[in-house]
Design a protein around this motif. Sequence first.
Motif, PDB file in Angstrom:
ATOM      1  N   ALA A  93       0.902  -1.178   0.203  1.00 28.69           N
ATOM      2  CA  ALA A  93       0.009  -0.039  -0.023  1.00 28.69           C
ATOM      3  C   ALA A  93       0.761   1.267   0.176  1.00 28.69           C
ATOM      4  CB  ALA A  93      -0.822  -0.189   1.254  1.00 28.69           C
ATOM      5  N   ALA A  94       0.561   2.254  -0.582  1.00 22.80           N
ATOM      6  CA  ALA A  94       1.088   3.526  -0.689  1.00 22.80           C
ATOM      7  C   ALA A  94       0.994   3.865   0.694  1.00 22.80           C
ATOM      8  CB  ALA A  94       0.065   4.556  -1.494  1.00 22.80           C
ATOM      9  N   PRO A  95       2.083   4.692   1.160  1.00 23.92           N
ATOM     10  CA  PRO A  95       2.330   5.237   2.621  1.00 23.92           C
ATOM     11  C   PRO A  95       1.119   5.825   3.206  1.00 23.92           C
ATOM     12  CG  PRO A  95       4.334   5.385   1.448  1.00 23.92           C
ATOM     13  CD  PRO A  95       3.417   5.279   0.359  1.00 23.92           C
ATOM     14  N   ASP A  96       0.570   6.858   2.344  1.00 22.83           N
ATOM     15  CA  ASP A  96      -0.518   7.461   2.810  1.00 22.83           C
ATOM     16  C   ASP A  96      -2.056   6.709   2.922  1.00 22.83           C
ATOM     17  OD1 ASP A  96      -0.577   7.200  -0.007  1.00 22.83           O
ATOM     18  OD2 ASP A  96      -1.872   9.258  -0.261  1.00 22.83           O
ATOM     19  N   GLN A  97      -1.879   5.345   2.532  1.00 22.97           N
ATOM     20  CA  GLN A  97      -2.933   4.549   2.661  1.00 22.97           C
ATOM     21  C   GLN A  97      -2.846   3.244   3.642  1.00 22.97           C
ATOM     22  OE1 GLN A  97      -3.329   3.380  -1.535  1.00 22.97           O
ATOM     23  NE2 GLN A  97      -4.734   5.073  -2.160  1.00 22.97           N
ATOM     24  N   ARG A  98      -1.738   3.408   3.925  1.00 29.29           N
ATOM     25  CA  ARG A  98      -1.227   2.117   4.771  1.00 29.29           C
ATOM     26  C   ARG A  98      -2.360   2.201   6.228  1.00 29.29           C
ATOM     27  NH1 ARG A  98       4.887   2.173   3.947  1.00 29.29           N
ATOM     28  NH2 ARG A  98       4.675   0.906   1.980  1.00 29.29           N
ATOM     29  N   ALA A  99      -2.664   3.237   6.746  1.00 31.27           N
ATOM     30  CA  ALA A  99      -3.199   3.484   8.019  1.00 31.27           C
ATOM     31  C   ALA A  99      -4.878   2.952   7.589  1.00 31.27           C
ATOM     32  CB  ALA A  99      -3.285   4.919   8.531  1.00 31.27           C
ATOM     33  N   ALA A 100      -5.317   3.302   6.373  1.00 30.23           N
ATOM     34  CA  ALA A 100      -6.721   2.944   6.245  1.00 30.23           C
ATOM     35  C   ALA A 100      -6.813   1.421   6.011  1.00 30.23           C
ATOM     36  CB  ALA A 100      -7.030   3.697   5.095  1.00 30.23           C
ATOM     37  N   VAL A 101      -5.589   0.803   5.392  1.00 25.17           N
ATOM     38  CA  VAL A 101      -5.719  -0.584   5.113  1.00 25.17           C
ATOM     39  C   VAL A 101      -5.436  -1.420   6.291  1.00 25.17           C
ATOM     40  CG1 VAL A 101      -4.589  -2.419   3.899  1.00 25.17           C
ATOM     41  CG2 VAL A 101      -4.996  -0.438   2.643  1.00 25.17           C
ATOM     42  N   LEU A 102      -4.833  -0.868   7.301  1.00 22.99           N
ATOM     43  CA  LEU A 102      -4.727  -1.622   8.390  1.00 22.99           C
ATOM     44  C   LEU A 102      -5.894  -1.223   9.383  1.00 22.99           C
ATOM     45  CD1 LEU A 102      -2.788  -2.683  10.235  1.00 22.99           C
ATOM     46  CD2 LEU A 102      -2.000  -0.616  10.973  1.00 22.99           C
ATOM     47  N   LEU A 103      -6.712  -0.228   9.154  1.00 23.87           N
ATOM     48  CA  LEU A 103      -7.979  -0.033  10.039  1.00 23.87           C
ATOM     49  C   LEU A 103      -8.790  -1.032   9.503  1.00 23.87           C
ATOM     50  CD1 LEU A 103      -9.201   1.539  11.939  1.00 23.87           C
ATOM     51  CD2 LEU A 103     -10.000   3.174  10.476  1.00 23.87           C
TER      52      LEU A 103
END
Length: 69
Positions: free
Chosen positions: A42-52
């Motif tokens: 995942a792109a760095p700015d999308q990792r948090a959303a994927v992890l959530l």
Amino acid sequence: MDVYREAQRLYAEVMMSAASGPELVAELERTIQQIGELLPQAAPDQRAAVLLMNSSLAQRLAGLPKESR
């Protein structure tokens, strides 16, 4: 591949699943694994959303009655 969209698709599929009991447990476990494998891509700015998304599925799995697991 757009990792975020793929994670969203997997998440939506399992959240809308009509499965129950052991079948739901298997679907959740499989989806958690699949999304987890996508996370490093995942792109760095999308990792948090994927992890959530993955965290949400893990919470749902943990909240199932023990006899389902």
